[in-house]
Scaffold this active site. Structure first.
Site, PDB file in Angstrom:
ATOM      1  CG  PHE A 140      27.735  39.148  15.510  1.00  0.00           C
ATOM      2  CD1 PHE A 140      26.868  40.144  15.954  1.00  0.00           C
ATOM      3  CD2 PHE A 140      28.232  39.221  14.228  1.00  0.00           C
ATOM      4  CE1 PHE A 140      26.521  41.200  15.113  1.00  0.00           C
ATOM      5  CE2 PHE A 140      27.878  40.275  13.381  1.00  0.00           C
ATOM      6  CZ  PHE A 140      27.020  41.271  13.834  1.00  0.00           C
ATOM      7  CG  LEU A 156      27.175  38.593   8.984  1.00  0.00           C
ATOM      8  CD1 LEU A 156      25.774  39.015   8.573  1.00  0.00           C
ATOM      9  CD2 LEU A 156      28.059  39.841   9.116  1.00  0.00           C
ATOM     10  CB  THR A 157      30.178  34.328   8.060  1.00  0.00           C
ATOM     11  OG1 THR A 157      30.484  33.818   9.351  1.00  0.00           O
ATOM     12  CG2 THR A 157      30.873  35.651   7.882  1.00  0.00           C
ATOM     13  CB  SER A 201      33.543  39.185   1.176  1.00  0.00           C
ATOM     14  OG  SER A 201      34.828  38.928   1.673  1.00  0.00           O
ATOM     15  NE  ARG A 250      72.164  30.083  17.102  1.00  0.00           N
ATOM     16  CZ  ARG A 250      72.118  28.768  17.286  1.00  0.00           C
ATOM     17  NH1 ARG A 250      72.012  28.252  18.498  1.00  0.00           N
ATOM     18  NH2 ARG A 250      72.164  27.956  16.256  1.00  0.00           N
ATOM     19  CD  GLN A 252      73.063  45.466  12.436  1.00  0.00           C
ATOM     20  OE1 GLN A 252      73.031  46.435  11.665  1.00  0.00           O
ATOM     21  NE2 GLN A 252      74.170  45.083  13.059  1.00  0.00           N
ATOM     22  NE  ARG A 256      66.469  37.011   8.051  1.00  0.00           N
ATOM     23  CZ  ARG A 256      66.759  35.732   8.272  1.00  0.00           C
ATOM     24  NH1 ARG A 256      68.017  35.350   8.436  1.00  0.00           N
ATOM     25  NH2 ARG A 256      65.800  34.823   8.320  1.00  0.00           N
ATOM     26  N   GLY A 276      66.360  27.118  13.565  1.00  0.00           N
ATOM     27  CA  GLY A 276      65.625  25.963  14.064  1.00  0.00           C
ATOM     28  C   GLY A 276      64.891  26.272  15.367  1.00  0.00           C
ATOM     29  CD  GLU A 294      34.930  42.272  12.669  1.00  0.00           C
ATOM     30  OE1 GLU A 294      34.317  41.565  13.454  1.00  0.00           O
ATOM     31  OE2 GLU A 294      34.476  43.332  12.212  1.00  0.00           O
TER      32      GLU A 294
END
Lengths: 589, 589
Positions: free
Chosen positions: B45, B47-48, B54, B222, B242, B244, B317, B340
């Site tokens: 396809f 297009l761009t 955009s 761990r 927790q 995070r 790490g 998109e």
């Protein structure tokens, strides 16, 4: 700026490995130094293991002393104790400084010590007997560096290869040390690590500079949409694109100044160490620099990581094309968030330092001050908490003195919050370990970051306002300073409101409008400002980021110069003429 | 879940290329369909272009009609007009749907139209005459997909290969269309793109699920540090770890439900289209889904991108080791933020939709309501702005109804801010283009995101509280729902204070404490919750993320199974025995 891997290999050999031998060893180890300089031997620093990184004390490699042969036996009890992630160890190191738990014949453990262990034969690069060594494999980035692992099966080294600055073994197997307690010993043996944080902050700033250079040059030449269908404007004309990128340009300038100034502070500290300065000021300077480096590395590496990602997205698809380098920058910067101490863990060093100042004042009535004066404003704690935001229009905020005052309040506020929360936790029966852990997320972590941001803002503010800065230059640097300060501060607006520094709808809007106004003022200078920090095109090495602004010519030329770009893939016939028949690809098992 | 590239290649061929021919063409193009299904031809396809992504209207490839031969001449005027980034075009496509500006003999341009153009010979995969085609090169990720470029030098195709659903050419060269204006034509010819956004939101959620599965299994096994030197605790026991990770687990659940429910909405819409439903409800449903998809794709892709990065860092790490897959997930997810439609550009579709509802009510007194009821709460605008936060303890917030109410207020607030700002801009003389651009950063962008977050929270809240959910399951899903809601909401706390919904120090603290309490409540269920969403180990394909929790065994075994892991590098002798002599590596130029 061209590629980190070679520089890292070299510095791990000379600075990390070489310095460890020089500063943790004694005269009997000086024999290694000329070989290091000549690269007759090539070294690495083997601390971390498969199962331990942050908790260095828990390393499990052992070094047992055998007085009958006057040898030390280096041993990895199991694969969880394998040295792992060690830079240069994967393919090239001939020698390593290996950290292991030292045991004397009675079975007593004296804690972690560094040893020089030969890994490979320098002539053949084949491993020494008893050493199983290899490369840990592909990483997300920095693949020019050979990170490796090693397991030791009762490898014998001479007694003299214990780096004996903090502790030694007599031929008979008696442990001798001038270090009074294990804690102090531990901090001495790892002390040489701390300058790494200053270096990593600097590396992060370099990555950020490269990324904003690419993205801003792209944005100044890429056109998309416009007021009419006929006329397209450069994407940098959009306030959204300005807001996405210009704060990171400002951050690159502010953090660059900070990391360089912190490096000079570190030089002062090192000079004191070399001159055997045992003054209280020297000790205090060490603590202050440690606190600044422990938050400076997280702030710089995270700012770079987010900034590079924003640059990647702001360049759209072209930012996703590998040749334009934003991917490599992001991948090579990423470990800066992890090595030499996980960012979130490191921040605790800084908040502990700040909380310690408060405790000392409460207990001994000590003045809050420090050699570099970064904490002197805390002397006004808690009175400073009575202050409030005084700017009433965006124009009032176009100088960094306004956010500077807000930051001083913010750090005081977070310090009080952290202090109170810690005491609450202890009073409600938590042990020290729990109490500390329960204060991190919303108190100590933002405290450390806000304190470091304040320091960065203050140093750049003072730099910009030095009398010898020519007024036209001061105008544009002043905008960068104010933009970085307000944009950083704006991440904490919820706290400014919550604690009463901001009140009413206008305060928050004023900051936002000032950020947008500064972006608009800076956009026409953006290309000149990146031309100052960008390296030559051959080093920046990004077709969309070249200085001539010939975006599409450079991109197209780079695309067409790729190897075999217009040729069929080697597997073309399997895709078309000789397709596999459906069902023919059954497993042959 | 194993690898995106193969799936993407297949869907670009069948869905994007195939659907474009089916839905933009007519009976004369049905001859292509069996060849597509049989893979006799392979499609893309196109297009761009190099210089336009955009702004699709600004594409510059041309299609001139030649009535003497009844052919169309496809031409790229220069390299900036080369088709670029087209998936499958790099090495494999034999045919393309090419978008080009259609010109009739008088020289009149009829706008962008799709054409079927043969790119390569299906038997030899060699390019057709006049087509210069190649691969654009390595990308940050998804390198199993061949993104390509193509330039056309006066390539002639039969008149019939114009996909003529919205406009056609007579043999004599007259343009005929049933589409009244170019604007409508344009939106018709690109209408088939919109379902891509729903698919991308789903892809992003899959990436996030995989990443949290790896990071949470790692964190549960761990161990690092502990209350005493002897005892180490799993890192998931730390409130910081927790905080995070668990909000991203909650986000994976909430966004997964949202993206699946939006897919079902889309199915309803497509069924209406197939049934030629021309009702007002059908049109309104199309607009609503467009608004949800245009913010759903940005929210899902950004949440995944940030979540994967947090997972990478939270694994230290080992997260940076390529074999553990977090890097590939991040790199493969990254383009979801761009293709998109760039996320920031797409969000404007959603804020425009919301602002349009307000304008319609002001102008016509229309009720604010929609087929999926996502905007019905706005009927209470602006009265809803008088509401305030009523929870006084974290316990009050442990259900998602509290953040839900706050989100309704927040969307109303941002809608008012956006509306007022837009009107101010227009009154102060900005044209439409400027006015819209000047409202994005702090008004329309957060409006679109907050609206979508509200919708995600509401749908998951309702899902969890359905009567047929067994109570023990509801308890844990309810915690996920509340955690996602509060954690998302907490990003907007500054606005909640600024607009007066929050007042006093307690409101902000209550939300923070509720987030931490929910994390603590969820941590013991975390492994079970990822076992539900993780694929089998062979698909997850991450040594540190295997279901058995044998973290180090799996890692070590994967490391040792790498090719030639214990052997010397091929260049060993250049590094040791036969080192280049200093100065011998001079340029031979």
């Amino acid at each position: 700026m061209y590629d980190w891997s070679l520089a890292t290999k070299f510095f791990l050999h000379t600075l990390t490995f070489g310095s460890a031998i020089y500063s943790s060893g004694s005269e009997r180890h000086f024999k290694y130094l000329p070989k290091i300089f000549n690269m007759e031997i090539f070294g690495c620093f083997a601390l971390t293991e498969v199962s331990h990184g942050s908790n260095t004390k828990a390393m499990r490699t052992t070094a047992h002393y055998d007085p009958t042969t006057e040898e030390l036996i280096i041993h990895s009890p199991d694969f969880e104790a394998a040295k792992f992630w060690v830079g240069n160890l994967g393919k090239t190191a001939t020698h390593a400084v290996v950290f292991a738990q030292l045991y004397t014949p009675g079975g007593q453990c004296h804690g972690l010590h560094p040893f020089v262990v030969q890994i490979r034969d320098p002539k053949t690069l084949l491993p020494m007997p008893g050493v199983m060594v290899g490369d840990i494999g592909r990483k997300l980035g920095q693949n020019g560096l050979d990170n490796g692992f090693a397991m030791f099966h009762k490898v014998r080294i001479p007694r003299q290869d214990l780096l004996n600055r903090s502790g030694d073994i007599t031929p008979e197997g008696t442990y001798v040390t001038h270090v009074k307690d294990a804690r102090q010993h531990f901090s001495e043996s790892l002390g040489s690590l701390s300058s790494g944080r200053v270096a990593i902050a600097g590396m992060s700033v370099v990555n950020l500079k490269l990324a904003v250079s690419i993205a801003l040059r792209f944005s100044a030449t890429r056109r998309q949409f416009g007021p009419t269908d006929e006329e397209e404007v450069p994407v940098l004309e959009y306030p959204m694109q300005q807001w996405r990128l210009l704060p990171y340009l400002a951050a690159a300038y502010a953090l660059d100044h900070f990391s360089k100034s912190l490096f000079l502070d570190l030089v002062e500290l090192q000079q004191g160490l070399l001159g055997k300065d045992r003054s209280a000021r020297q000790a205090e300077l060490g603590r202050e620099i440690h606190a600044l480096a422990s938050a400076g590395k997280p702030l710089a590496s995270w700012t770079a990581q987010r900034g590079i990602q924003e640059c990647r997205e702001a360049c759209g698809g072209h930012g996703y094309l590998a040749m334009n380098r934003l991917g490599d920058l992001r991948d090579d910067n990423d470990p800066n968030c992890t090595y030499e101490g996980d960012n979130n863990v490191l921040l605790q060093q800084t908040s502990n330092y700040l909380l310690g100042l408060l405790v000392r004042r409460d207990q001994d009535g000590a003045r809050i001050e420090s050699p570099l004066k970064t904490v002197d404003f805390l002397e006004a704690y808690p009175n400073l908490l009575g202050h409030g935001f005084e700017a009433s229009s965006p124009e009032d905020c176009l100088d960094s003195s306004v956010p500077l005052a807000a930051y001083e309040w913010l750090v005081c506020y977070l310090l009080r919050e952290s202090y109170q929360k810690l005491n609450q936790e202890k009073q409600s029966g938590s042990n020290d370990f729990e109490a500390r852990n329960n204060c991190q997320v919303y108190c100590c972590r933002p405290l450390a970051l806000a304190f470091l941001e304040l320091t960065v803002v203050r140093r750049f503010h003072e730099h910009v306002h030095q009398p010898d800065v020519p007024p036209p230059l001061r105008a544009v640097l002043g905008r960068l300073s104010a933009l970085y300060a307000l944009w950083s501060l704006n991440q904490h607006t919820a706290l400014l409101y919550r604690g009463g520094y901001f009140s009413g709808e206008q305060a928050g809007k004023t900051v936002e409008n000032a950020i947008l106004a500064l972006c608009a003022q800076l956009k026409d200078d953006a290309v000149a400002l990146v031309d100052v920090i960008a390296p030559p095109d051959s080093i920046l090495n990004s077709p969309i980021g070249r200085a001539d602004g010939e975006l599409y010519k450079n991109l197209w030329s780079a695309v067409l110069q790729q190897s075999k770009v217009l040729e069929r893939a080697s597997w073309w016939s399997e895709f078309s003429a000789n397709k596999p028949v459906l069902g023919s690809l059954k497993s042959k098992l």
